[in-house]
Design an enzyme around this catalytic site. Sequence first.
Site, PDB file in Angstrom:
ATOM      1  N   ASP A  44       9.977  19.547-110.066  1.00 47.75           N
ATOM      2  CA  ASP A  44      10.266  20.428-108.727  1.00 47.75           C
ATOM      3  C   ASP A  44      11.674  20.278-107.835  1.00 47.75           C
ATOM      4  O   ASP A  44      12.189  19.965-106.942  1.00 47.75           O
ATOM      5  CB  ASP A  44       9.423  19.393-107.564  1.00 47.75           C
ATOM      6  CG  ASP A  44       8.279  20.669-106.533  1.00 47.75           C
ATOM      7  OD1 ASP A  44       8.933  21.561-106.536  1.00 47.75           O
ATOM      8  OD2 ASP A  44       8.134  20.173-105.883  1.00 47.75           O
TER       9      ASP A  44
ATOM     10  N   LYS B  73       2.441  25.931-122.298  1.00 48.55           N
ATOM     11  CA  LYS B  73       2.696  27.322-122.931  1.00 48.55           C
ATOM     12  C   LYS B  73       2.005  27.150-123.932  1.00 48.55           C
ATOM     13  O   LYS B  73       2.541  26.180-124.736  1.00 48.55           O
ATOM     14  CB  LYS B  73       4.372  27.267-122.661  1.00 48.55           C
ATOM     15  CG  LYS B  73       5.100  26.881-121.439  1.00 48.55           C
ATOM     16  CD  LYS B  73       6.552  27.373-121.387  1.00 48.55           C
ATOM     17  CE  LYS B  73       7.016  26.797-119.657  1.00 48.55           C
ATOM     18  NZ  LYS B  73       8.377  26.530-119.953  1.00 48.55           N
TER      19      LYS B  73
ATOM     20  N   CYS C  27       3.643  38.409 -75.255  1.00 47.78           N
ATOM     21  CA  CYS C  27       4.894  36.958 -75.519  1.00 47.78           C
ATOM     22  C   CYS C  27       6.038  36.647 -76.430  1.00 47.78           C
ATOM     23  O   CYS C  27       5.739  36.795 -77.545  1.00 47.78           O
ATOM     24  CB  CYS C  27       3.078  36.382 -76.004  1.00 47.78           C
ATOM     25  SG  CYS C  27       3.349  34.517 -76.058  1.00 47.78           S
TER      26      CYS C  27
ATOM     27  N   CYS D 135       3.769  31.322 -73.059  1.00 41.61           N
ATOM     28  CA  CYS D 135       3.268  33.066 -71.903  1.00 41.61           C
ATOM     29  C   CYS D 135       3.040  32.542 -71.082  1.00 41.61           C
ATOM     30  O   CYS D 135       2.791  33.407 -69.294  1.00 41.61           O
ATOM     31  CB  CYS D 135       3.470  34.014 -72.256  1.00 41.61           C
ATOM     32  SG  CYS D 135       2.071  34.810 -72.988  1.00 41.61           S
TER      33      CYS D 135
ATOM     34  N   GLU E 278       4.481  20.597-120.279  1.00 46.68           N
ATOM     35  CA  GLU E 278       5.848  20.052-120.591  1.00 46.68           C
ATOM     36  C   GLU E 278       5.721  19.868-118.288  1.00 46.68           C
ATOM     37  O   GLU E 278       4.908  20.229-117.999  1.00 46.68           O
ATOM     38  CB  GLU E 278       6.555  21.734-120.121  1.00 46.68           C
ATOM     39  CG  GLU E 278       7.327  22.329-121.370  1.00 46.68           C
ATOM     40  CD  GLU E 278       8.228  23.384-121.047  1.00 46.68           C
ATOM     41  OE1 GLU E 278       8.412  23.836-120.077  1.00 46.68           O
ATOM     42  OE2 GLU E 278       8.981  24.137-122.587  1.00 46.68           O
TER      43      GLU E 278
ATOM     44  N   CYS F 254      -3.540  34.453 -78.176  1.00 47.33           N
ATOM     45  CA  CYS F 254      -2.633  34.927 -77.231  1.00 47.33           C
ATOM     46  C   CYS F 254      -2.779  36.419 -77.177  1.00 47.33           C
ATOM     47  O   CYS F 254      -1.941  36.861 -77.278  1.00 47.33           O
ATOM     48  CB  CYS F 254      -1.038  34.131 -76.822  1.00 47.33           C
ATOM     49  SG  CYS F 254      -0.386  35.225 -75.513  1.00 47.33           S
TER      50      CYS F 254
ATOM     51  N   CYS G 278      -1.799  30.640 -72.273  1.00 46.24           N
ATOM     52  CA  CYS G 278      -0.835  30.320 -73.594  1.00 46.24           C
ATOM     53  C   CYS G 278       0.158  29.238 -73.704  1.00 46.24           C
ATOM     54  O   CYS G 278       1.318  29.578 -72.658  1.00 46.24           O
ATOM     55  CB  CYS G 278      -0.438  31.891 -74.519  1.00 46.24           C
ATOM     56  SG  CYS G 278       0.735  31.969 -75.563  1.00 46.24           S
TER      57      CYS G 278
ATOM     58  N   LYS H  62       6.072  20.193-114.977  1.00 52.54           N
ATOM     59  CA  LYS H  62       5.878  20.745-113.934  1.00 52.54           C
ATOM     60  C   LYS H  62       7.401  20.665-112.900  1.00 52.54           C
ATOM     61  O   LYS H  62       7.419  19.609-112.087  1.00 52.54           O
ATOM     62  CB  LYS H  62       4.864  21.336-112.945  1.00 52.54           C
ATOM     63  CG  LYS H  62       5.962  22.521-112.511  1.00 52.54           C
ATOM     64  CD  LYS H  62       4.125  24.023-111.859  1.00 52.54           C
ATOM     65  CE  LYS H  62       5.125  25.093-111.541  1.00 52.54           C
ATOM     66  NZ  LYS H  62       5.787  24.799-110.664  1.00 52.54           N
TER      67      LYS H  62
ATOM     68  N   LYS I 294      -1.934  21.574-112.159  1.00 49.15           N
ATOM     69  CA  LYS I 294      -1.863  21.129-111.114  1.00 49.15           C
ATOM     70  C   LYS I 294      -1.793  19.363-111.220  1.00 49.15           C
ATOM     71  O   LYS I 294      -3.598  19.383-110.887  1.00 49.15           O
ATOM     72  CB  LYS I 294      -1.662  21.330-110.083  1.00 49.15           C
ATOM     73  CG  LYS I 294      -0.953  22.806-109.376  1.00 49.15           C
ATOM     74  CD  LYS I 294       0.761  22.013-109.655  1.00 49.15           C
ATOM     75  CE  LYS I 294       1.504  23.440-109.330  1.00 49.15           C
ATOM     76  NZ  LYS I 294       1.170  23.752-107.385  1.00 49.15           N
TER      77      LYS I 294
ATOM     78  N   TYR J  49      13.969  25.945-120.251  1.00 44.72           N
ATOM     79  CA  TYR J  49      12.504  25.808-120.496  1.00 44.72           C
ATOM     80  C   TYR J  49      12.347  27.055-120.755  1.00 44.72           C
ATOM     81  O   TYR J  49      11.491  27.492-120.899  1.00 44.72           O
ATOM     82  CB  TYR J  49      11.626  24.599-119.775  1.00 44.72           C
ATOM     83  CG  TYR J  49      11.910  25.471-117.941  1.00 44.72           C
ATOM     84  CD1 TYR J  49      12.143  27.391-117.600  1.00 44.72           C
ATOM     85  CD2 TYR J  49      11.885  24.935-116.570  1.00 44.72           C
ATOM     86  CE1 TYR J  49      11.720  27.276-116.775  1.00 44.72           C
ATOM     87  CE2 TYR J  49      12.161  24.890-115.691  1.00 44.72           C
ATOM     88  CZ  TYR J  49      11.474  26.552-115.735  1.00 44.72           C
ATOM     89  OH  TYR J  49      12.302  27.049-114.138  1.00 44.72           O
TER      90      TYR J  49
ATOM     91  N   SER K  13       6.345  33.216-112.063  1.00 43.25           N
ATOM     92  CA  SER K  13       5.426  32.458-111.589  1.00 43.25           C
ATOM     93  C   SER K  13       4.668  32.080-112.603  1.00 43.25           C
ATOM     94  O   SER K  13       4.493  32.644-113.333  1.00 43.25           O
ATOM     95  CB  SER K  13       5.394  32.624-109.468  1.00 43.25           C
ATOM     96  OG  SER K  13       4.343  34.020-110.180  1.00 43.25           O
TER      97      SER K  13
END
Length: 669
Positions: A119, A293, A434, A414, A115, A429, A411, A117, A317, A229, A83
Amino acid sequence: MNPREAEKRIQELRTTLEHHNYRYYVLDAPEISDHEYDLLFRELKDLEEQFPQFQNPDSPTRRVGAQPVDKFGQLRHTVPMLSLDNVFSNDEFDQFVERANRFLGREGFYDFVGEPKLDGLGVELVYENGVFTVGSTRGDGSVGEDVTQNLRTIRSIPLHLFEDTCAAPKRIEVRGEVIMNKKDFLSLNTLREEQGEPVFSNPRNAAAGSLRQLDPRITAQRNLDIILYAAGSYEGIEFKTHTGMLEHFRAWGLKTNPQNKLLKSREAVFEYFVSLDTLRDSLPYECDGVVFKINQLSLQRSLGEVSRNPRWAIAYKFKPRSAVTRVIDIVPQVGRTGILTPVALLEPVNIGGARIQRSTLHNQDEIDKKDVRIGDTVVVERAGDVIPDVVSVVRDRRTGKEKPFRMPEKCPVCGSRVEKLDDEVFYRCINISCPAQVKERIRHFAMKGAMDIEGLGEKWIGTFVDNRIIGDVSSLYSLTEQDIVSIDRMGDVLARKLIDAIRKSRDAQLDRFLFALGILHVGEHIARTLAMNFKDIGDIEKAQDEELRNIEGIGPGIAESIHDFFHTKENQDLLKKLKAYLRLNNPYEKAVSGHLKGKRFVFTGGLAGLSRDQAKQMVEENGGSVTESVSKKVDYVVAGDQPGSKLDKAHALGLSVLSEDQFMKLVRG
Ligand code: IVH
């Protein structure tokens, strides 16, 4: 027509159709009309029907999709699919370059390739002697799903590599992103809305959902596209640069991104980033940043990777995008540790192609700080695929009717007491039974990367818990088909599949099991670290706080949480029950008793016989670890060809310095 003539014509038609496919889907520059294409296609189809002996899975007529399958097989990637680490500013990009320089002991800039990126969904295609043989999803990076039949339906994937200008290698794994273009995404959603089916929230989910269809005929109707790529392993070809590799891809008919650009200076890199951000909306696909890269493959090899991210590539990004909408309500959601997370239900709004109708508000402190109230008009931001965030309130739009939100004292699921610890921002909680917590713990236990129980998702878990068929994760293992078969919409096929999947999960890897337990602060990485340091679960249960804290990567907070978990009565009871069902194996067992246990290594300079990653793997398999910087804590510094300043520092500190040969001898023991 006799069979000989038919065979010849079939061959001709296949080649012609592949060529026109390429012109249309890869180059976006068709040479014939759709009608002419249809005529050729029909002629081939008729001939193949008339002469079934010449049918072939590689024929363009087969792109309509093969028979459905029950489940996907698994495929292990020969080289892990990595990644990318992210940066968000020019400064952070500069730091990335500095880190690479420090690692290599050099100065200056690099030739980068920029390049978009994309999605979508990362995939790998294997071509053997030019023929597309198998393809898989990225999966967890090491093992993916065999989606060969689905990939075959994607028209921009050549079933044969073109060899007009450049011969195909013996074998190559090419990698890229399966995407759905924005216009196809919009028309798919319109169609689904009309048919009363749930819409996809963004093009990426649509691409993933379409590629991971068990019925390839559905995939075939989805207009998926691909852009290549990268490469995994390859034989019978050498590349020197990333750009050189991409040129080969293009010569073979593989689709690459026309936006890719070689950038030779820092200024050029930043200019490219800005220009792509400006172009963003006019691109046919979703793109949330730029991947830079380093172009020289030899440099890429020397730099290697750190915790699954290459040191030679980075994703820069784009700034998140925002929209204005209204908070219809704020509801607390109970997670697996009992924490109540307030979620804003929003008037649906479109941000960068995705339909947003929920957004996390994190916790009460955040709500107070931003002063978000029910009925408020707010600015919502979305960055890539992360959960959208409410960033601010548009005060001028207040009418006075807005209602502040308070965490409930009970909660919502519950009815138990909700408690806030003084030093924490969270409300919890307190009831560990729960149903909301129980469901979330089971969901976490069963998920991919944990026990990976296929088919056991949120829906069934909810039903099982609500009907008191299961109470905790251990009760999954005593379930039988009879217990669940009569549940609405289950049926015997599904019941059998689920019980099989649960049974299959009994053989589990220690690290995945540790992750599955949902111990606070123990994610996949820490779970693996534990498996690398302890022989089996028994040793982890017995481990003292001190022992845990001494492990590299485990700080005091994490150590305490692990220790507490294994010393709590309820957890001990649960573990006892689970251990009766499970057969745990530790794939890292060798590392625990390895002869390099506890030894720290630093590498400097190039190695002749193996890559950095291979060297690192060898060290880790034998219990040692590799770090980047030279300090007194380091046991060995391995000096290869042209070592950098690390070697001087090693000498200055009086550390043991090894040559590559000495290192190999030491590793082999
Ligand atoms: S290169 C070796 N190039 O982003 C680094 N990845 O966050 C990874 N992605 O898993 C592969 N566009 O699915 C590369 N131009 C691009 C990309 C790209 C999108 C995806 C890819 C990867 C993820 C990492």
